[in-house]
Scaffold this motif. Structure first.
Motif, PDB file in Angstrom:
ATOM      1  N   TYR A  16       0.869  -1.180   0.000  1.00  0.00           N
ATOM      2  CA  TYR A  16       0.000   0.000   0.000  1.00  0.00           C
ATOM      3  C   TYR A  16       0.901   1.223   0.000  1.00  0.00           C
ATOM      4  N   THR A  17       0.613   2.184  -0.860  1.00  0.00           N
ATOM      5  CA  THR A  17       1.488   3.355  -0.991  1.00  0.00           C
ATOM      6  C   THR A  17       0.943   4.598  -0.290  1.00  0.00           C
ATOM      7  N   GLY A  18      -0.278   4.525   0.200  1.00  0.00           N
ATOM      8  CA  GLY A  18      -0.868   5.672   0.887  1.00  0.00           C
ATOM      9  C   GLY A  18      -0.415   5.760   2.330  1.00  0.00           C
ATOM     10  N   GLY A  19      -1.091   6.602   3.059  1.00  0.00           N
ATOM     11  CA  GLY A  19      -0.778   6.784   4.468  1.00  0.00           C
ATOM     12  C   GLY A  19      -1.857   6.188   5.358  1.00  0.00           C
ATOM     13  N   ILE A  20      -1.495   5.919   6.590  1.00  0.00           N
ATOM     14  CA  ILE A  20      -2.432   5.444   7.593  1.00  0.00           C
ATOM     15  C   ILE A  20      -2.230   6.319   8.822  1.00  0.00           C
ATOM     16  N   ARG A  21      -3.327   6.872   9.323  1.00  0.00           N
ATOM     17  CA  ARG A  21      -3.217   7.751  10.494  1.00  0.00           C
ATOM     18  C   ARG A  21      -2.735   6.966  11.712  1.00  0.00           C
ATOM     19  N   GLN A  22      -1.919   7.585  12.524  1.00  0.00           N
ATOM     20  CA  GLN A  22      -1.358   6.961  13.724  1.00  0.00           C
ATOM     21  C   GLN A  22      -2.465   6.417  14.628  1.00  0.00           C
TER      22      GLN A  22
ATOM     23  N   LEU B 116       9.207  -0.317   3.734  1.00  0.00           N
ATOM     24  CA  LEU B 116      10.097   0.150   4.801  1.00  0.00           C
ATOM     25  C   LEU B 116      10.531   1.596   4.584  1.00  0.00           C
ATOM     26  N   ASN B 117      10.411   2.080   3.350  1.00  0.00           N
ATOM     27  CA  ASN B 117      10.885   3.421   3.008  1.00  0.00           C
ATOM     28  C   ASN B 117       9.906   4.535   3.383  1.00  0.00           C
ATOM     29  N   LEU B 118       8.690   4.207   3.748  1.00  0.00           N
ATOM     30  CA  LEU B 118       7.719   5.250   4.087  1.00  0.00           C
ATOM     31  C   LEU B 118       8.039   5.850   5.455  1.00  0.00           C
ATOM     32  N   LYS B 119       8.191   7.172   5.472  1.00  0.00           N
ATOM     33  CA  LYS B 119       8.593   7.864   6.710  1.00  0.00           C
ATOM     34  C   LYS B 119       7.568   7.673   7.825  1.00  0.00           C
ATOM     35  N   TRP B 120       6.261   7.767   7.498  1.00  0.00           N
ATOM     36  CA  TRP B 120       5.246   7.619   8.539  1.00  0.00           C
ATOM     37  C   TRP B 120       5.286   6.227   9.149  1.00  0.00           C
ATOM     38  N   ALA B 121       5.585   5.202   8.339  1.00  0.00           N
ATOM     39  CA  ALA B 121       5.664   3.831   8.832  1.00  0.00           C
ATOM     40  C   ALA B 121       6.894   3.654   9.722  1.00  0.00           C
ATOM     41  N   GLN B 122       8.004   4.251   9.331  1.00  0.00           N
ATOM     42  CA  GLN B 122       9.217   4.190  10.150  1.00  0.00           C
ATOM     43  C   GLN B 122       8.977   4.848  11.503  1.00  0.00           C
ATOM     44  N   ARG B 123       8.319   6.025  11.487  1.00  0.00           N
ATOM     45  CA  ARG B 123       8.022   6.729  12.744  1.00  0.00           C
ATOM     46  C   ARG B 123       7.094   5.897  13.636  1.00  0.00           C
ATOM     47  N   ALA B 124       6.062   5.302  13.039  1.00  0.00           N
ATOM     48  CA  ALA B 124       5.119   4.482  13.809  1.00  0.00           C
ATOM     49  C   ALA B 124       5.813   3.265  14.405  1.00  0.00           C
ATOM     50  N   PHE B 125       6.671   2.628  13.627  1.00  0.00           N
ATOM     51  CA  PHE B 125       7.409   1.459  14.115  1.00  0.00           C
ATOM     52  C   PHE B 125       8.348   1.861  15.250  1.00  0.00           C
ATOM     53  N   ASN B 126       9.102   2.942  15.058  1.00  0.00           N
ATOM     54  CA  ASN B 126      10.036   3.409  16.096  1.00  0.00           C
ATOM     55  C   ASN B 126       9.295   3.816  17.365  1.00  0.00           C
TER      56      ASN B 126
END
Length: 94
Positions: free
Chosen positions: A39-45, A77-87
């Motif tokens: 999925y290439t979109g965003g997901i809200r936190q 793994l390259n999506l910034k929002w996903a990296q922030r959510a994981f971290n």
């Protein structure tokens, strides 16, 4: 005749036990989760319940995001929002 019946019975028993043991061995070696489409979109936190990395043996690396709606969505793994959510999740677990 009794020897032949005993031998056939023993072979069937061994074959049955081998067949039932095989799936367990295969499942323990297989990766837990892999992604094939992302999925290439965003997901809200606020919608993210859990986020995990795909298994190390998966061909494509990514995150599996579990949402409040009960969906599991693969993202890069390259999506910034996903990296922030994981971290953030990792920091919350410590």
């Amino acid at each position: 005749m009794k020897t032949l019946s005993f031998t056939v019975g023993l072979l069937l028993l061994l074959a049955a036990s081998y067949c039932t043991a095989m799936p367990h061995g295969v499942n323990e070696i297989a990766p837990v989760r892999c992604c094939f489409k992302f999925y290439t979109g965003g997901i809200r936190q606020a919608e993210i319940i859990n986020i995990i990395k795909t298994h190390s043996s998966c061909r494509e690396k990514g995150f599996v995001v579990s949402t409040t709606k009960g969906n599991e969505i693969c993202v890069s793994l390259n999506l910034k929002w996903a990296q922030r959510a994981f971290n953030q999740q990792q920091a919350d677990e410590v």
